[in-house]
Design a protein around this motif. Structure first.
Motif, short mmCIF file in Angstrom:
data_model
loop_
_atom_site.label_atom_id
_atom_site.label_comp_id
_atom_site.label_asym_id
_atom_site.label_seq_id
_atom_site.Cartn_x
_atom_site.Cartn_y
_atom_site.Cartn_z
N SER A 224 0.84 -1.21 0.00
CA SER A 224 0.00 0.00 0.00
C SER A 224 0.87 1.25 0.00
N ILE A 225 1.72 1.40 -1.01
CA ILE A 225 2.55 2.60 -1.13
C ILE A 225 1.66 3.82 -1.29
N SER A 226 1.93 4.85 -0.51
CA SER A 226 1.13 6.06 -0.56
C SER A 226 1.47 6.88 -1.80
N ASN A 227 0.43 7.46 -2.40
CA ASN A 227 0.69 8.31 -3.56
C ASN A 227 1.27 9.66 -3.14
N GLU A 228 1.45 9.86 -1.83
CA GLU A 228 2.06 11.08 -1.34
C GLU A 228 3.55 10.91 -1.04
N THR A 229 4.10 9.72 -1.27
CA THR A 229 5.49 9.45 -0.90
C THR A 229 6.38 9.28 -2.13
N PRO A 230 7.17 10.30 -2.48
CA PRO A 230 8.10 10.20 -3.62
C PRO A 230 9.21 9.19 -3.34
N LEU A 231 9.78 8.62 -4.40
CA LEU A 231 10.80 7.58 -4.28
C LEU A 231 11.89 7.78 -5.31
N VAL A 232 13.16 7.68 -4.88
CA VAL A 232 14.29 7.65 -5.80
C VAL A 232 15.08 6.37 -5.53
N HIS A 233 15.51 5.71 -6.61
CA HIS A 233 16.22 4.44 -6.49
C HIS A 233 17.53 4.50 -7.28
N PHE A 234 18.63 4.07 -6.64
CA PHE A 234 19.94 3.98 -7.28
C PHE A 234 20.35 2.52 -7.37
N HIS A 235 20.98 2.15 -8.50
CA HIS A 235 21.48 0.79 -8.62
C HIS A 235 22.69 0.75 -9.56
N GLY A 236 23.69 -0.02 -9.19
CA GLY A 236 24.85 -0.22 -10.04
C GLY A 236 24.57 -1.29 -11.08
N LEU A 237 24.92 -1.01 -12.32
CA LEU A 237 24.68 -1.98 -13.39
C LEU A 237 25.59 -3.19 -13.29
N ALA A 238 26.66 -3.09 -12.50
CA ALA A 238 27.59 -4.22 -12.34
C ALA A 238 27.44 -4.88 -10.96
N ASP A 239 26.33 -4.65 -10.29
CA ASP A 239 26.11 -5.20 -8.95
C ASP A 239 25.96 -6.72 -9.02
#
Length: 351
Positions: A224-239
């Motif tokens: 139930s992710i809130s539509n009021e909560t912004p999200l940023v995601h980082f990921h390494g392509l070589a992980d």
């Protein structure tokens, strides 16, 4: 259910790094502790790091992770960096969850949110994961990784309430971030924390680094992710540890399989970033793409409310970390984006 009882608080001043530094604690000579007074702590005149222990009322069965009738009371610890402050205004709070087999002090050194806290007048907090004696590791009960025992949702609520009460934190400006297993934990917080009694979400914005939204429930529809909560995601392509393209079902990491990617090369066990965006704004269309550095590509969805950045040649490391003594040091920090600053800027835009 949770019971925010303070057991002890220790103050570790910046002066410890210099000669003549002292440690101040409320510990009594008898070995007990004074309870912190009901009021807020004095406004600090210099930068402080506090190590705080609280009691959490944990309903979860330590073996299954499901609620049980018999409750247990667990001592949990977190570190707080409080920059010098000359005013009385309420301050934003950022919580940074460490990875599996790591700890709060390492996360403090790895991410250095202290730096952003000093610059912006925020407070930085580093929770300590639960120690699983049978597995000889510390971890979080995250969304798909790793322990299913302790109730880290209850622990998080206790910490936030404690900070609001004693450190003059603005309850509407609480940001969370996590690395690896800590990133899994952030996704679980977004799915399960819900709203406060005032109808506002517990989490104002979130940043995930090298974690995924995994199979903690039967399917993503239970999130139930809130539509009021912004999200940023980082990921390494070589992980190679938490691979952004998933893992074959016959390969396991700490006993947990990651499903192969099927959705825009960015998928966890049960949900992709497109699913998250659909839940937040009803659309999975990429609305903007930018390159903060040559090695980093960031895609915006929901007109900037959801963002994910992919970093070339980055392994299971914190993008931009310059501390060579840490396992998650970024050897390409000079050319990779500083994830800590990027997350802080993202949080500030969505305050």
């Amino acid at each position: 259910m949770f019971l925010p009882t303070v057991l002890s608080i220790t103050y570790l001043f910046d002066a410890l790094h210099h000669s003549g530094g002292q440690i101040f604690t409320d510990a009594l000579p008898s070995g007990g502790h004074n309870f912190l007074r009901s009021g807020k702590l004095p406004i600090p005149k210099r930068n402080n790091t506090h190590v705080i222990t609280v009691t959490v009322e944990d309903d979860n069965d330590p073996q299954t992770g499901f609620p049980q009738e018999r409750r247990r009371f667990i001592e949990r610890t977190f570190r707080v960096f409080e920059p010098a402050n000359k005013g009385h205004a309420k301050r934003p709070l950022v919580l940074a969850y460490h990875g599996v087999m790591s700890d709060s002090e390492t996360m403090q050194k790895l991410t250095q949110f202290d730096r952003e806290a000093k610059k912006r007048g925020w407070i930085a907090m580093y929770p300590q994961g639960d120690w699983i004696y049978s597995e000889k590791l510390t971890n979080w009960n995250g969304a798909g990784c790793c322990s299913q025992g302790q109730d880290d949702i209850a622990f998080t609520k206790v910490m936030i309430d404690y900070m609001v009460k004693h450190f003059n934190v603005d309850e509407n400006k609480v940001y969370v971030t996590g690395m690896s297993n800590g990133g899994f934990m952030v996704y679980k917080l977004l799915c399960e924390m819900g709203n406060r009694e005032n109808g506002k979400p517990w989490i104002a914005a979130a940043g995930v680094h090298s974690g995924l939204l995994g199979a903690w429930q039967a399917d993503f529809s239970s999130c139930s992710i809130s539509n009021e909560t912004p999200l940023v995601h980082f990921h390494g392509l070589a992980d190679p540890v938490v691979n952004v393209t998933g893992k074959p079902q016959d390969e396991e990491l700490i006993g947990l399989p990651f499903a192969p990617v099927t959705n825009a090369e960015w998928k966890s066990v049960n949900a992709s970033i497109e699913d998250v965006a659909e839940a937040i704004c009803g659309s999975s269309v990429i609305t903007k793409t930018n390159n903060p550095t040559e090695s980093t590509t960031c895609n915006e969805l929901c007109h900037g409310k959801v963002e994910y950045c992919l970093v070339e040649n980055l392994k299971h490391q914190w993008s931009g970390c310059r501390t060579k003594t840490l396992d998650m040091f970024d050897p390409n920090h000079a050319t990779n984006v500083d994830a800590t600053k990027y997350f802080a800027d993202f949080f500030a835009r969505h305050k």
